[in-house]
Every structure is written in C-alpha cells, then in structure tokens.
Design an enzyme around this catalytic site. Structure first.
Site, PDB file in Angstrom:
ATOM      1  N   LYS A 114      -2.747 -15.032  31.941  1.00  0.00           N
ATOM      2  CA  LYS A 114      -4.191 -14.855  31.768  1.00  0.00           C
ATOM      3  C   LYS A 114      -4.527 -13.831  30.705  1.00  0.00           C
ATOM      4  O   LYS A 114      -5.568 -13.922  30.061  1.00  0.00           O
ATOM      5  CB  LYS A 114      -4.844 -14.439  33.095  1.00  0.00           C
ATOM      6  CG  LYS A 114      -4.957 -15.575  34.065  1.00  0.00           C
ATOM      7  CD  LYS A 114      -6.030 -15.320  35.094  1.00  0.00           C
ATOM      8  CE  LYS A 114      -6.248 -16.573  35.920  1.00  0.00           C
ATOM      9  NZ  LYS A 114      -7.239 -16.374  36.980  1.00  0.00           N
ATOM     10  N   LYS A 206      -3.243 -29.450  34.567  1.00  0.00           N
ATOM     11  CA  LYS A 206      -3.954 -29.358  35.842  1.00  0.00           C
ATOM     12  C   LYS A 206      -5.410 -29.743  35.663  1.00  0.00           C
ATOM     13  O   LYS A 206      -6.003 -29.424  34.636  1.00  0.00           O
ATOM     14  CB  LYS A 206      -3.957 -27.895  36.330  1.00  0.00           C
ATOM     15  CG  LYS A 206      -2.805 -27.505  37.161  1.00  0.00           C
ATOM     16  CD  LYS A 206      -3.079 -26.413  38.200  1.00  0.00           C
ATOM     17  CE  LYS A 206      -3.869 -25.179  37.825  1.00  0.00           C
ATOM     18  NZ  LYS A 206      -3.790 -24.127  38.845  1.00  0.00           N
ATOM     19  N   LYS A 209     -11.638 -26.410  35.742  1.00  0.00           N
ATOM     20  CA  LYS A 209     -13.056 -26.289  35.405  1.00  0.00           C
ATOM     21  C   LYS A 209     -13.239 -25.886  33.953  1.00  0.00           C
ATOM     22  O   LYS A 209     -14.330 -25.902  33.438  1.00  0.00           O
ATOM     23  CB  LYS A 209     -13.722 -25.269  36.325  1.00  0.00           C
ATOM     24  CG  LYS A 209     -13.139 -23.871  36.165  1.00  0.00           C
ATOM     25  CD  LYS A 209     -13.359 -23.042  37.387  1.00  0.00           C
ATOM     26  CE  LYS A 209     -12.518 -21.784  37.269  1.00  0.00           C
ATOM     27  NZ  LYS A 209     -12.040 -21.285  38.526  1.00  0.00           N
TER      28      LYS A 209
END
Ligand code: TRP
Length: 343
Positions: A114, A206, A209
């Site tokens: 991240k 994956k 969103k």
C-alpha cells in the site's frame, strides 16, 4: 484457561461494497452465528489510515452495517457496531504499539504494497494498522476470525502480539488470578471454500472498488439492469464451458464466472459444470445474470431501506457499541492493571 468461542471480524468503510466483499466475507459471517458469539465491526478507524472524505466515511459506515443485516446477520444475536464508538480499541492499540516490534511491522506485506514508493508520505496510522487490528480482536479475546488469504499475515501478527503479551506479563497475569494465558491464540477461520472474486474484465485481478473500469465490479447496491449488463459484458474467451473443473485451468475468466455461479447457488464448480458443460457463453451468462439478480436484488433492496432510516441504523449501532463495551471494559480493566497503570 478456556476461552468462549467468539468470532470477531471487520470491514473498512472505504468504498462501495461489491460482490467480492459479499461472497468473500459478509456471507460467511451468517452461519457463524449458530456456533459462536459473533461480533461484526465496521472498522472506521482503520479506514482513515488513508484519506477519506468525512461524508463518504459516514455513508459507507452505514452501508456496511446495513449490508451485514441485509445479508442475514441478526443485530440481536450478533453485535454490530462501528469501531470508533468503543474507544477501548484505540487504547489497546496503543499498548500493542508498545508490545509489537518494529521488525515485525516492517515485514507486513500489505503495508509495503500500500505504501509502495510513497512510503515517506503515508500516515503513521497505516504503519500501525495491524496493531489496531490485533487490538480489535484481542479486546474481546476473540478465538476465531473469518478473513481471506490477504489478512493471514495480520492474524499471525495478532498471535505474536498475544504471545508476547502473555509472556512479558506472565507474573502480573498470574497475580490477577488468571490460570494460563491472558489472551487466546486466535485462529483464522475457514468457513467453506474461500471465494476470491475476480474482476469481470480481467480474471487475474481481484474484484475491487478501485478498478478503472466500471464494468469490472458488481456493487451490492447495483440495480438489476446494471448487474445483468455487467455480467453479459464480462470478458471471456470464445470456448464452450468444459464439463470438468480441470478444464478451467488457465481460463481465469471462465473460472471466475463459474465460481460466482457456484457461490451464489450454494453448489460447487463441479455441479455448475455438470449442468452447463458444453454450453456457450450465450447460455451461461444470461443464467448467471438471472441468478445474480435473484440473489443480490433482495439484499440491495433491504440495504437501501435500512440506510434510508438513519434513526434505526443509529440505534442499532449504538446498541451494538453498548454490548461490545460490556465485553471489552472488564478485559481492558484487567489489561490496565496487568500493565501497571494506576486508576
Ligand atoms: N484489515 C481487515 C481488512 O482489510 C479489516 C479488519 C480490521 C479486520 N480489523 C479487523 C478483519 C479485525 C478481521 C478482524 O480486510
């Protein structure tokens, strides 16, 4: 010392909920209510480790709580609440910041992914994220956590923190009258095959969103037409469906759509291929679209009804927070005592 079988899990309110959250997490929360005390949290304090528009944070917090309920989590049997209403989470995470070692934290792959090249400019909270997650779980002495593959390392860290705490404060734990460990060694719960839903546009990614293509992700609040359209436009190869699971090898998109069908119909990929093997996408996609609409629309309708009733949602979350606190406070009182805080 035996621990009450207790499950804790949480989802971050940091985006619109999608089919991956439902099949991979929320749906698996429901049957655990029959075997465990269940605590399902909306982890808003985790969400703000990266910037969230405050209005979105609120909306998503309500949306996740509503999704838990719409999917079949009973707010009377389970505890449903948002993390920031129980301030003991923050308190325990500080103590855990002082138990966890820098070396352990630096090994966390999710942080590395991240923060990427931007690691000088991410929040301190993002680095401490796994310590707060350990606090979520251990504040309730949860014995099991249903999470996907991507959270396994965080659960291992949770166990490491529990072990180090149990060890470092052995004397004080004993003096408090505890036999054995203070914190349980929390297990990762696998409830059935973990469904990892992939993007409808790229079977190697994956479902998420943050995908650039709107067509890649089915959102829980999508209406029937949108769900249908997205499934019918999903990327596939040109071949017919195989009759055996082995025939899905190296056909990532086909594997994903068959997996979604199996999950939504509570069967297996074998059963789905038994039914559709040899058929083309012109048959399978409309069948999948109908199934998805039939399964997801009632959930979406119930979510919409719930989020429209803020008064009702607030009272559910407040009641959940009260019940969470009733479990957490005596545990936290012991922890303060063990650590040596004067009260
Ligand atoms: N880190 C989890 C995720 O991203 C969310 C989470 C926070 C969580 N606290 C938790 C999950 C405690 C299980 C238990 O999915």
């Amino acid at each position: 010392m035996t621990f009450t079988p207790r499950v804790f899990s949480g989802i971050k309110p940091s985006g619109d909920l999608h089919l991956g959250n439902y099949l991979g997490a929320i749906r698996r929360f429901v049957p655990l209510q029959d075997t465990h005390e269940t605590i399902y949290c909306v982890v808003d304090m985790h969400a703000i480790t990266v910037w969230q528009e405050p209005e979105d944070l609120k909306r998503w917090t309500y949306e996740i709580a509503a999704a838990y309920i719409a999917a079949g989590v009973d707010p009377k049997r389970s505890i449903i609440f948002n993390q920031s209403q129980v301030m003991e989470h923050a308190e325990l995470s500080w103590i855990f910041n002082c138990v966890a070692r820098m070396g352990w934290m630096e090994r966390m792959t999710q942080f590395k992914d991240k923060s990427g090249e931007n690691s000088e400019n991410v929040s301190l909270g993002l680095f401490a994220y796994p310590s707060l997650m350990a606090a979520d779980i251990l504040l309730y002495k949860a014995t099991g956590v249903p999470v996907g593959e991507d959270q396994k390392q965080h659960l291992e860290l949770t166990r490491d923190i529990a072990k180090k705490f149990n060890h470092d404060f052995k004397k004080q734990i004993k003096a408090l009258g505890h036999k054995g460990d203070f914190f349980p060694i929390t297990e990762t719960l696998a409830t059935g095959p973990a469904m990892r839903v992939k993007s409808l546009k790229d079977g190697s990614k994956k479902m998420s969103k943050s995908d650039a293509s709107d067509l890649s992700t089915i959102y829980m609040m999508d209406d029937a037409d949108t769900i249908s359209k997205k499934i019918k436009r999903a990327t596939t190869d040109a071949d017919a469906l195989p009759s055996e699971v082995a025939g899905l090898a190296a056909r990532l998109e086909a594997e994903n759509l068959v997996g979604i069908y199996a999950a939504l119909s509570n069967t297996s990929a074998e059963d789905v291929l038994g039914q559709f093997g040899g058929q083309g996408w012109g048959v399978f996609k409309p069948a999948l679209a109908d199934l998805a609409v039939a399964r997801l629309s009632p959930i979406a309708d119930e979510m919409k009804r719930l989020v429209a009733d803020r008064g009702e949602m607030d009272s559910i979350l407040r009641d959940g927070a009260d019940r969470a606190r009733a479990i957490a406070q005596p545990i936290m009182a012991d922890i303060r005592n063990i650590v040596g805080f004067v009260r």
